[in-house]
Scaffold this motif. Structure first.
Motif, PDB file in Angstrom:
ATOM      1  N   LEU A   1       0.838  -1.238  -0.094  1.00 15.85           N
ATOM      2  CA  LEU A   1      -0.255   0.281  -0.116  1.00 15.85           C
ATOM      3  C   LEU A   1       0.793   0.865  -0.399  1.00 15.85           C
ATOM      4  CD1 LEU A   1      -2.476  -1.297   2.430  1.00 15.85           C
ATOM      5  CD2 LEU A   1      -3.270  -0.969   0.279  1.00 15.85           C
ATOM      6  N   SER A   2       1.844   1.562   1.126  1.00 18.80           N
ATOM      7  CA  SER A   2       2.589   2.683   0.979  1.00 18.80           C
ATOM      8  C   SER A   2       3.555   2.798  -0.862  1.00 18.80           C
ATOM      9  CB  SER A   2       3.409   2.008   2.172  1.00 18.80           C
ATOM     10  OG  SER A   2       5.032   2.983   2.101  1.00 18.80           O
ATOM     11  N   LYS A   3       3.996   1.342  -0.785  1.00 20.23           N
ATOM     12  CA  LYS A   3       4.612   2.050  -2.870  1.00 20.23           C
ATOM     13  C   LYS A   3       4.011   2.000  -3.333  1.00 20.23           C
ATOM     14  CE  LYS A   3       7.689  -1.808  -3.763  1.00 20.23           C
ATOM     15  NZ  LYS A   3       8.202  -2.758  -3.846  1.00 20.23           N
ATOM     16  N   ALA A   4       2.464   2.268  -3.171  1.00 18.64           N
ATOM     17  CA  ALA A   4       2.027   2.630  -4.666  1.00 18.64           C
ATOM     18  C   ALA A   4       1.077   3.707  -3.981  1.00 18.64           C
ATOM     19  CB  ALA A   4       0.871   1.854  -4.247  1.00 18.64           C
ATOM     20  N   ALA A   5       1.660   4.179  -2.944  1.00 14.50           N
ATOM     21  CA  ALA A   5       0.573   5.353  -2.500  1.00 14.50           C
ATOM     22  C   ALA A   5       1.766   6.869  -2.942  1.00 14.50           C
ATOM     23  CB  ALA A   5       0.696   5.317  -1.141  1.00 14.50           C
ATOM     24  N   GLN A   6       3.054   6.398  -2.825  1.00  6.25           N
ATOM     25  CA  GLN A   6       4.607   6.590  -2.746  1.00  6.25           C
ATOM     26  C   GLN A   6       4.908   7.327  -4.602  1.00  6.25           C
ATOM     27  OE1 GLN A   6       7.572   4.814  -0.587  1.00  6.25           O
ATOM     28  NE2 GLN A   6       6.300   5.301   1.415  1.00  6.25           N
ATOM     29  N   SER A   7       4.386   5.908  -5.222  1.00  6.83           N
ATOM     30  CA  SER A   7       4.459   6.417  -6.287  1.00  6.83           C
ATOM     31  C   SER A   7       3.970   7.630  -7.018  1.00  6.83           C
ATOM     32  CB  SER A   7       3.940   5.576  -7.505  1.00  6.83           C
ATOM     33  OG  SER A   7       3.150   5.475  -7.278  1.00  6.83           O
ATOM     34  N   GLY A   8       2.510   7.819  -6.502  1.00  4.81           N
ATOM     35  CA  GLY A   8       2.274   9.265  -7.124  1.00  4.81           C
ATOM     36  C   GLY A   8       1.309   9.253  -7.876  1.00  4.81           C
ATOM     37  N   ARG A   9       1.123   8.302  -8.756  1.00  7.98           N
ATOM     38  CA  ARG A   9       1.040   7.702  -9.674  1.00  7.98           C
ATOM     39  C   ARG A   9      -0.257   7.091 -10.018  1.00  7.98           C
ATOM     40  NH1 ARG A   9       3.375   4.113 -12.444  1.00  7.98           N
ATOM     41  NH2 ARG A   9       5.193   3.821 -11.076  1.00  7.98           N
ATOM     42  N   TRP A  10      -0.330   5.984  -9.215  1.00  6.07           N
ATOM     43  CA  TRP A  10      -1.694   5.511  -8.670  1.00  6.07           C
ATOM     44  C   TRP A  10      -1.583   4.972  -7.256  1.00  6.07           C
ATOM     45  CZ3 TRP A  10      -1.405   0.573  -7.239  1.00  6.07           C
ATOM     46  CH2 TRP A  10      -0.420  -0.856  -7.581  1.00  6.07           C
ATOM     47  N   LYS A  11      -2.865   4.370  -6.861  1.00  9.55           N
ATOM     48  CA  LYS A  11      -2.635   3.254  -5.269  1.00  9.55           C
ATOM     49  C   LYS A  11      -4.285   2.706  -5.073  1.00  9.55           C
ATOM     50  CE  LYS A  11      -5.537   7.447  -3.795  1.00  9.55           C
ATOM     51  NZ  LYS A  11      -5.826   8.205  -2.630  1.00  9.55           N
ATOM     52  N   TYR A  12      -3.884   2.106  -4.199  1.00 11.51           N
ATOM     53  CA  TYR A  12      -4.785   1.206  -3.500  1.00 11.51           C
ATOM     54  C   TYR A  12      -6.005   1.582  -2.865  1.00 11.51           C
ATOM     55  CZ  TYR A  12      -2.107  -2.718  -5.356  1.00 11.51           C
ATOM     56  OH  TYR A  12      -1.420  -3.873  -5.623  1.00 11.51           O
TER      57      TYR A  12
END
Length: 332
Positions: free
Chosen positions: A77-88
């Motif tokens: 969850l953290s890696k997806a949110a930190q990417s800034g391009r997409w998230k869960y």
């Protein structure tokens, strides 16, 4: 039509992240060879399948994350949110503090019935966000306890509650040398149950993926992240939008349905495999040229010789994943 992805266990969640990241990166790649109109149609079709969008414009993956330990899901969850391009989604995750101990029976007979209602409610909420549901893509390993045992239980429940929707399980075949002492038992039990409840089983072998990383990608110290990225690009090449017979800017609406129609002609023939060429490190791309006729020729040779990578075929040359063939294995 949309696909709801269910990520199960440590392996399923790590692969699921790489798959969504590869899909998002590909659909927003600025270096396209198509017109602006074609690129916009491609992005819209990809988003409809795998993402929904918030008010602030950040795509949200159509996925449910399930694990019996919180560490991997929190990292994902953290890696997806930190990417800034997409998230869960904010409420798309279910985890507990007690693992399955690589015990298939514990995942299937204990965690499954105990947490059935909570997990199925999360999946239902994700389904309700879809305008039109194509089916479910379940990512899981066969060696551990949560992915295999709980994965088999969840797939069975999906078959009971969504019998009219297609279900494809992406399963990771463990290393031949062994990761878990009971992996053979877990694998047999998983296959036995999935063969009754799933519409298709997409099999990836860790040994074959490791060989691709070593020989074709020239990676010296291979990590699970490297293997997952290779796997994610293979899956992306299968699930990304493809043209329909209607012509330019018209993409096939039912990705899982198209695959099942062509590759699963009978319920007993549902084990599938992917072969794609060429594959190589990004540093070598500028020095390579390919033709579709050559790619198709080598893909056919790989299929005939049952090779997992092009280097195993006489005259084969490694390269990036441009051509992909997905084939069916005989039923068990």
């Amino acid at each position: 039509m949309s696909i709801v992805t269910v990520q199960l266990g440590q392996c399923g969640n790590q692969i699921g992240f790489e798959v969504f990241d590869a899909l998002n990166t590909d659909s927003h790649c600025p270096q396209g060879l198509c017109s602006k109109r074609e690129n916009e149609a491609y992005q819209a079709s990809c988003k409809e399948r795998f993402f929904s969008e918030e008010e602030n414009g950040v795509p949200i993956a159509r996925a449910v994350l399930v694990d019996m330990e919180p560490k991997v899901t929190s990292q994902t969850l953290s890696k997806a949110a930190q990417s800034g391009r997409w998230k869960y989604g904010q409420h798309s995750c279910f985890c507990q503090k007690q693992g399955s101990g690589n015990n298939w029976a514990y995942g299937y007979s204990v965690h499954g019935p105990r947490h059935e209602e909570a997990i199925m409610n999360l999946i239902q909420k994700e389904v309700e966000k879809c305008d039109s549901l194509s089916g479910f893509f379940i990512i899981m390993s066969m060696a551990g306890g949560t992915g295999s045992g709980l994965g088999a239980f969840v797939t069975q429940n999906l078959q009971d509650q969504y019998s009219n929707s297609l279900k494809m399980n992406q399963i990771i075949w463990p290393y031949g040398t062994g990761e878990v002492i009971v992996q053979n038992y877990n694998s047999v039990l998983t296959l036995s149950h999935l063969y009754r409840s799933s519409d298709a089983l997409l099999v990836h072998e860790n040994d074959a993926l490791h060989k691709i990383c070593a020989k074709l990608m020239n990676i010296k110290q291979i990590s699970f992240s490297d293997i997952n990225q290779v796997l994610a690009h293979q899956l992306g090449s299968v699930f990304q939008p493809t043209y329909s017979v209607e012509g330019s800017c018209h993409y096939r609406r039912n990705p899982l349905g198209d695959l099942m129609e062509n590759l699963v002609p009978h319920p007993e023939f549902k084990m599938l495999g992917i072969r794609n060429i060429p594959q190589m490190s990004e540093n070598s791309l500028a020095y390579s040229t390919f033709t579709w006729a050559g790619l198709l020729k080598h893909l056919r040779q790989m299929l005939i010789s049952n090779s997992k990578m092009e280097e195993d075929v006489p005259g084969g040359l490694p390269g990036p994943p441009l051509g992909t063939e997905i084939s069916a294995f005989p039923g068990c």
